[in-house]
Design a protein around this motif. Sequence first.
Motif, PDB file in Angstrom:
ATOM      1  N   GLN A  46      14.017  -5.071   7.566  1.00 46.59           N
ATOM      2  CA  GLN A  46      14.162  -3.646   7.259  1.00 46.59           C
ATOM      3  C   GLN A  46      13.285  -3.403   6.043  1.00 46.59           C
ATOM      4  N   VAL A  47      12.429  -2.399   6.129  1.00 43.92           N
ATOM      5  CA  VAL A  47      11.421  -2.243   5.074  1.00 43.92           C
ATOM      6  C   VAL A  47      11.466  -0.845   4.459  1.00 43.92           C
ATOM      7  N   ASP A  48      10.962  -0.756   3.229  1.00 44.96           N
ATOM      8  CA  ASP A  48      10.865   0.550   2.568  1.00 44.96           C
ATOM      9  C   ASP A  48       9.478   1.146   2.809  1.00 44.96           C
ATOM     10  N   ALA A  49       9.214   2.289   2.193  1.00 42.94           N
ATOM     11  CA  ALA A  49       7.974   3.019   2.465  1.00 42.94           C
ATOM     12  C   ALA A  49       6.729   2.251   2.016  1.00 42.94           C
ATOM     13  N   GLN A  50       6.901   1.282   1.140  1.00 44.28           N
ATOM     14  CA  GLN A  50       5.754   0.449   0.720  1.00 44.28           C
ATOM     15  C   GLN A  50       5.621  -0.791   1.600  1.00 44.28           C
ATOM     16  N   GLY A  51       6.506  -0.917   2.566  1.00 48.45           N
ATOM     17  CA  GLY A  51       6.452  -2.086   3.444  1.00 48.45           C
ATOM     18  C   GLY A  51       7.176  -3.295   2.887  1.00 48.45           C
ATOM     19  N   HIS A  52       7.852  -3.127   1.752  1.00 46.53           N
ATOM     20  CA  HIS A  52       8.605  -4.247   1.180  1.00 46.53           C
ATOM     21  C   HIS A  52       9.893  -4.463   1.967  1.00 46.53           C
ATOM     22  N   ILE A  53      10.175  -5.714   2.265  1.00 47.53           N
ATOM     23  CA  ILE A  53      11.395  -6.040   3.001  1.00 47.53           C
ATOM     24  C   ILE A  53      12.576  -6.000   2.034  1.00 47.53           C
TER      25      ILE A  53
END
Length: 279
Positions: A46-53
Amino acid sequence: NNLAALGVLGIALIVMQSDITLRSGLYADMREALAKGHFCLHYQPQVDAQGHIFGAEALLRWQHPEQGLIPPGVFITAAEETGLILPIGNWVLKEACAQLVKWSDHPHLSHLSIAVNVSTSQLRQPDFVQEVQEIVTRSGANPGQIKLELTESMLANEVDDTIQKMRALQAFGMSWSLDDFGTGYSSLNYLKHLPFEQLKIDQSFVRDLLNNESDQAIVDTLVNLGKHLKMTLIAEGVETIEQLEYLHSKGCMKYQGYFFSKPLTVQAFEQLPSPLLSP
Ligand code: C2E
Ligand code: CA
Ligand code: CA
Ligand code: CA
């Protein structure tokens, strides 16, 4: 063309046949699978808008000695009908907790939360809360890193019981996600009283998002509703950059879907680069 059609027919026949073989002894097979350790969890980032998991959803798989890897759609209903979902569900939670403990000193994965699916019959057990607390406490996992997912259809009945159990486990440190949000016709009035931290926009609204104005209207509404209720939104089934950009433009900042990654074995999950989006 004919050859292709024959190929499709052949595959359909194989699928049907394995389905029948599977159903005939399903209960005994599932019990055996549990006893022999043939269930496993795959993890989808599951990732945030920066692509960080920031998290992973634990998804049940059955490693069948003859049939290979069986997805939950094939056996979850049978597990629920036979009551086997209770020991299986406990196993899932135990396994997810063990994973959190293993990752707790990992350089990149120690902060992750793991989302665990809970089925109706589990939630309805009178000792559900105690059982969950016991499993988590015994494992040594941090309850703050566990998210329990309920589907919207589970909220139709016994609302007071649900609220009470949700609050108890929230007080214990766990948080709650509403799965398949938008599909269950749950009363918005109830939603207000249920301590969900996160709403998961169902993948059926994401699939044709770019071409379907009704889906766009629904997604806009769900995002706004989530914001008003002060709940985090996560979109499921994000497969393309266009879907991602649309969701982002509407203010949905968390995502799960094949665009980032399919559910993976633990080993494959640990190899994922972070961030998953190249800047
Ligand atoms: P779910 O909780 O809604 O999980 C999401 C499902 O969507 C997963 O299917 C996942 O592999 C799939 N998915 C994720 N991203 C995409 C995408 O971009 N495109 C498409 N087409 N699909 C995507 P899966 O793993 O087959 O699980 C199916 C369902 O089985 C789950 O739906 C959940 O309801 C149930 N399930 C899975 N594990 C458990 C479990 O441990 N306990 C219980 N009670 N149910 C489980
Ligand atoms: Ca789920
Ligand atoms: Ca879902
Ligand atoms: Ca579902």
